[in-house]
Design a protein around this motif. Structure first.
Motif, PDB file in Angstrom:
ATOM      1  N   ASN A  50       0.599  -1.199   0.138  1.00  0.00           N
ATOM      2  CA  ASN A  50      -0.033  -0.071  -0.001  1.00  0.00           C
ATOM      3  C   ASN A  50       0.741   1.346   0.015  1.00  0.00           C
ATOM      4  OD1 ASN A  50      -2.341  -1.459   0.063  1.00  0.00           O
ATOM      5  ND2 ASN A  50      -2.389  -1.651   2.406  1.00  0.00           N
ATOM      6  N   ASP A  51       1.883   1.312   0.564  1.00  0.00           N
ATOM      7  CA  ASP A  51       2.692   2.446   0.673  1.00  0.00           C
ATOM      8  C   ASP A  51       3.490   2.806  -0.589  1.00  0.00           C
ATOM      9  OD1 ASP A  51       4.673   4.376   1.488  1.00  0.00           O
ATOM     10  OD2 ASP A  51       4.998   3.525   3.458  1.00  0.00           O
ATOM     11  N   THR A  52       3.217   3.823  -1.161  1.00  0.00           N
ATOM     12  CA  THR A  52       3.872   4.279  -2.465  1.00  0.00           C
ATOM     13  C   THR A  52       5.506   4.541  -2.363  1.00  0.00           C
ATOM     14  OG1 THR A  52       1.843   5.179  -3.211  1.00  0.00           O
ATOM     15  CG2 THR A  52       3.613   5.710  -4.409  1.00  0.00           C
ATOM     16  N   GLU A  53       5.931   5.025  -1.045  1.00  0.00           N
ATOM     17  CA  GLU A  53       7.279   5.370  -0.931  1.00  0.00           C
ATOM     18  C   GLU A  53       7.987   4.122  -0.796  1.00  0.00           C
ATOM     19  OE1 GLU A  53       9.313   8.158  -1.233  1.00  0.00           O
ATOM     20  OE2 GLU A  53       7.142   9.022  -1.990  1.00  0.00           O
TER      21      GLU A  53
END
Length: 154
Positions: free
Chosen positions: A101-104
């Motif tokens: 989920n975390d784009t970074e």
């Protein structure tokens, strides 16, 4: 180049004599008195056979050459795809089948994966390819593009 002559005598069957006579007339292989020259007809047959063998050999070489070119092309295509497969496998493994989920974190995994791919098979990208068209993707990795109308993967 000087040609040596080798006198030869033959015994011919009636069928062979008729064949050579017809061959002599068909190819204007005549003596000075306009009679068919069986000797010239025999030489004509020998020359034709030698030429036929040369052409047959050249034809085989063309087929072999085509086969080799095809194998070289396939090898070049495989060579281009290896870094992409390694990169995709690393991303899949690190992202647990791509569900993150975390784009970074996803961008970091992508960058780390690209760096590891370069370490493992970066020299492949320096190869020059003669039998395939190559371009670069957004990561500057070589790709083998195809025109949309030729794409069979729909």
């Amino acid at each position: 180049m000087e040609s040596k002559q080798y006198p030869t005598s033959l015994r011919l069957s009636e069928t062979e004599e008729k064949y050579l006579t017809k061959l002599a007339y068909d190819n204007a292989l005549l003596k000075s008195n306009n009679e068919p020259s069986l000797g010239l007809a025999i030489k004509h047959l020998i020359r034709e056979k030698i030429l036929e063998k040369k052409e047959e050999k050249q034809g085989k070489n063309v087929v072999i050459s085509d086969d080799i070119n095809h194998l070289v092309k396939l090898t070049e295509q495989i060579n281009i795809m290896i870094p992409h497969l390694v990169h995709a496998a690393q991303i899949s493994t690190k992202c647990l089948l791509g569900k993150i989920n975390d784009t970074e974190i996803a961008k970091k995994i992508f960058a780390i994966s690209l760096d590891e791919t370069v370490k493992k098979c970066g020299q492949i990208q320096g190869e020059e390819y003669k039998n395939i068209y190559v371009s670069n993707d957004r990561n500057n990795m070589k790709t083998i593009p195809i025109e949309e109308d030729k794409n069979q993967w729909k």
